[in-house]
Design a protein around this motif. Structure first.
Motif, PDB file in Angstrom:
ATOM      1  N   UNK A   1      -9.337  -0.340 -54.875  1.00 27.77           N
ATOM      2  CA  UNK A   1      -9.215  -0.844 -53.503  1.00 27.77           C
ATOM      3  C   UNK A   1      -8.355  -2.101 -53.528  1.00 27.77           C
ATOM      4  N   UNK A   2      -7.320  -2.110 -52.700  1.00 22.66           N
ATOM      5  CA  UNK A   2      -6.459  -3.294 -52.623  1.00 22.66           C
ATOM      6  C   UNK A   2      -7.235  -4.431 -51.963  1.00 22.66           C
ATOM      7  N   UNK A   3      -7.120  -5.623 -52.550  1.00 21.20           N
ATOM      8  CA  UNK A   3      -7.812  -6.802 -52.018  1.00 21.20           C
ATOM      9  C   UNK A   3      -7.065  -7.365 -50.813  1.00 21.20           C
ATOM     10  N   UNK A   4      -7.832  -7.891 -49.874  1.00 19.46           N
ATOM     11  CA  UNK A   4      -7.277  -8.561 -48.703  1.00 19.46           C
ATOM     12  C   UNK A   4      -7.879  -9.964 -48.618  1.00 19.46           C
ATOM     13  N   UNK A   5      -7.446 -10.717 -47.632  1.00 19.58           N
ATOM     14  CA  UNK A   5      -7.977 -12.079 -47.457  1.00 19.58           C
ATOM     15  C   UNK A   5      -9.484 -12.075 -47.177  1.00 19.58           C
ATOM     16  N   UNK A   6      -9.988 -10.992 -46.631  1.00 19.55           N
ATOM     17  CA  UNK A   6     -11.438 -10.881 -46.391  1.00 19.55           C
ATOM     18  C   UNK A   6     -12.219 -10.809 -47.704  1.00 19.55           C
ATOM     19  N   UNK A   7     -11.542 -10.482 -48.783  1.00 21.42           N
ATOM     20  CA  UNK A   7     -12.183 -10.351 -50.100  1.00 21.42           C
ATOM     21  C   UNK A   7     -12.133 -11.639 -50.919  1.00 21.42           C
ATOM     22  N   UNK A   8     -11.664 -12.723 -50.335  1.00 18.60           N
ATOM     23  CA  UNK A   8     -11.406 -13.954 -51.084  1.00 18.60           C
ATOM     24  C   UNK A   8     -12.630 -14.452 -51.852  1.00 18.60           C
ATOM     25  N   UNK A   9     -13.767 -14.524 -51.193  1.00 24.68           N
ATOM     26  CA  UNK A   9     -14.993 -15.024 -51.836  1.00 24.68           C
ATOM     27  C   UNK A   9     -15.400 -14.115 -53.000  1.00 24.68           C
ATOM     28  N   UNK A  10     -15.340 -12.819 -52.789  1.00 22.15           N
ATOM     29  CA  UNK A  10     -15.691 -11.854 -53.836  1.00 22.15           C
ATOM     30  C   UNK A  10     -14.714 -11.960 -55.010  1.00 22.15           C
ATOM     31  N   UNK A  11     -13.441 -12.131 -54.697  1.00 20.88           N
ATOM     32  CA  UNK A  11     -12.429 -12.283 -55.739  1.00 20.88           C
ATOM     33  C   UNK A  11     -12.715 -13.527 -56.583  1.00 20.88           C
ATOM     34  N   UNK A  12     -13.090 -14.613 -55.927  1.00 18.69           N
ATOM     35  CA  UNK A  12     -13.417 -15.832 -56.658  1.00 18.69           C
ATOM     36  C   UNK A  12     -14.615 -15.600 -57.582  1.00 18.69           C
TER      37      UNK A  12
END
Length: 172
Positions: free
Chosen positions: A6-17
């Motif tokens: 799944x391509x990451x978006x700005x909504x995924x920022x916290x999860x990405x961190x």
């Protein structure tokens, strides 16, 4: 075996961190001082830095899911987003990070293959990455996947200078 990308978006920022900190810390904490590890994690994975990377049109992040559970992620770069000047025909794999509990399930190979497909779709001639010279398992894996060492560059873990091997594979 169910693997999804799944391509990451700005909504995924916290999860990405969260996944960035968890996977990097789990992988490298035993070989580095707590001070240098904390300094690196704060610099590399703060929300402002990750948002900047996500906003760069020449970088892409992809989450990988194993049986519907987030297992890790891939970060790739082209053009000026590459961490070294490699030219427009090159494609960088900057990060393949897999959570400990999902290692040895073929996810690293899956993400590497996905990166190579993206690079070929974009007509890139070379794919490359940097890997810590002490990460023998990763080096062996990349060699098995057809990468060869073509150089080295410095990587700073806090105030400690370390060496990353640059490994490259020519795409057909």
């Amino acid at each position: 075996m169910t693997i999804k990308l799944k391509k990451c978006t700005h909504e995924d920022l916290q999860t990405l961190q969260e996944i960035s900190i968890e996977t990097f810390n789990d992988t490298f904490k035993d070989q580095n001082s707590p001070e240098n590890m904390n300094a690196y994690l704060e610099r590399a994975f703060n929300l402002k830095q990750l948002e900047k990377e996500l906003s760069n049109m020449s970088s892409e992040f992809f989450f990988v899911y194993f049986h519907n559970e987030m297992a890790g992620y891939l970060k790739v770069n082209t053009n000026e987003a590459q961490s070294e000047e490699m030219g427009k025909e090159s494609f960088e794999i900057e990060r393949i990070y897999i959570k400990n509990k999902f290692q040895k399930h073929g996810l690293g190979k899956y993400l590497l293959n996905q990166a190579m497909e993206i690079a070929m779709d974009r007509k890139k001639k070379k794919i490359w990455l940097g890997v810590w010279e002490k990460n023998e398992n990763a080096i062996a894996f990349y060699k098995k996947m057809g990468f060869v060492q073509t150089g080295a560059h410095s990587f700073y873990m806090g105030d400690e200078e370390q060496t990353d091997l640059i490994m490259t594979k020519t795409l057909l």
